[in-house]
Design an enzyme around this catalytic site. Structure first.
Site, mmCIF file in Angstrom:
data_model
loop_
_atom_site.group_PDB
_atom_site.id
_atom_site.type_symbol
_atom_site.label_atom_id
_atom_site.label_comp_id
_atom_site.label_asym_id
_atom_site.label_seq_id
_atom_site.Cartn_x
_atom_site.Cartn_y
_atom_site.Cartn_z
ATOM 1 C CG ASP A 76 -1.915 1.051 1.180
ATOM 2 O OD1 ASP A 76 -2.211 1.334 0.140
ATOM 3 O OD2 ASP A 76 -2.115 1.867 2.367
ATOM 4 C CG ASP B 197 -1.912 7.455 0.672
ATOM 5 O OD1 ASP B 197 -1.195 8.359 0.676
ATOM 6 O OD2 ASP B 197 -2.931 7.432 -0.205
ATOM 7 C CE LYS C 106 -5.593 -0.995 -1.255
ATOM 8 N NZ LYS C 106 -4.464 -0.185 -0.310
ATOM 9 C CG ASP D 193 -2.278 1.724 6.444
ATOM 10 O OD1 ASP D 193 -2.461 1.614 5.441
ATOM 11 O OD2 ASP D 193 -2.818 3.077 7.071
#
Length: 266
Positions: A13, A15, A184, A209
């Site tokens: 990912d 961010d 996602k 995250d």
């Protein structure tokens, strides 16, 4: 006992893993450089459909992270991939930005307000009441409803921003129609990334995250997962979920040596 296969492919990912807004997370640049030096295939994934991969490469480079354009996979690209498979050469009315319209143009789609096959809702910072109203009426008239991702909100330096999921809820409330989300936590996002790299799920690792998007979509795609605690999911939140990542680390900096090893196991 089942033999653990070595890691051949990395998905990560963006961010919360590599950057916070415009600021690089410590170790992110070293991790990407280690991946490039190892020769292993990798993609940086994002649910953000506003920007093209070229735009995102420039933004990451401004943060000191050098990711090749071809190594960036967005929910806009995954959506275009899905639509090209479902209805080649179709038409769409898009509520979104250049990342989405460019991806659709590249698969041969025509943007139109006249009886489109799909209404495609993507991320944008300039939601228009007129555009949303048009989308509602087209869906009521029979256009299929697609949204790039279900994220209800996103961060900004000024605070929380409404995201695609919030606007999709508005349209759904007005029409009674739910969109099909591509990004996602739909494992379709992961599978499209694997297909792009011609990779296998059993030798791939997904770094994220968020337990409720990154980790669950990796899990459902049969991919080993690593949760970093530099983003949305705090360490004390992990046990509240009915599933677990393969591994939990403080940050992507803890994975640099594994990425550098090239053929490491996890």
């Amino acid at each position: 006992m089942e033999t653990v296969r070595p890691v051949e492919t990395w998905l990560t990912d963006m961010d919360g893993v590599l950057v916070h807004e415009e600021d690089a997370i410590p170790g992110a640049s070293d991790f990407i450089e280690a991946l490039k030096a190892s020769g292993k295939k990798f993609l940086v994934l994002t649910n953000n459909s506003i920007f093209t991969p070229r735009d995102l490469r420039a933004r990451l480079l401004g943060s000191g992270i050098d990711v090749p354009e071809e190594s960036i996979w967005t929910s806009a690209l995954a959506t275009a991939d899905f639509l090209a498979d479902q209805r080649p050469g179709g038409t769409a009315y898009v509520v979104g930005e250049a990342g989405m319209t460019t991806a659709l143009h590249e698969i041969g789609y025509v943007m139109t307000e006249r009886d489109p096959d799909y209404v495609v809702l993507g991320e944008t910072r300039t939601y228009s009441f007129e555009a949303i109203t048009k989308a509602i009426r087209l869906i009521e008239a029979g256009s299929r409803f697609i949204a790039t991702n279900p994220d209800p909100s996103g961060p900004s330096p000024q605070g929380t921003l409404p995201a695609t999921g919030s606007v999709a809820a508005l349209i759904s409330t007005a029409t009674g129609r739910q969109p099909y989300y591509i990004g996602k936590p739909n494992p379709l996002m992961m599978r499209s990334a694997l297909n792009r790299l011609e990779a296998h799920s059993e030798t791939t690792v997904m770094i994220g995250d968020r337990m409720d998007t990154d980790i669950i979509s990796g899990l459902e795609a049969g991919i080993r997962t690593v949760l970093v605690t530099t983003g949305s999911t705090r360490p004390d939140m992990i046990d509240t979920f009915p599933y677990r990542p393969t591994r939990v680390v403080d940050s992507v900096a803890d994975l640099v040596e594994l990425a550098r090893a090239g053929s490491g196991e996890m």
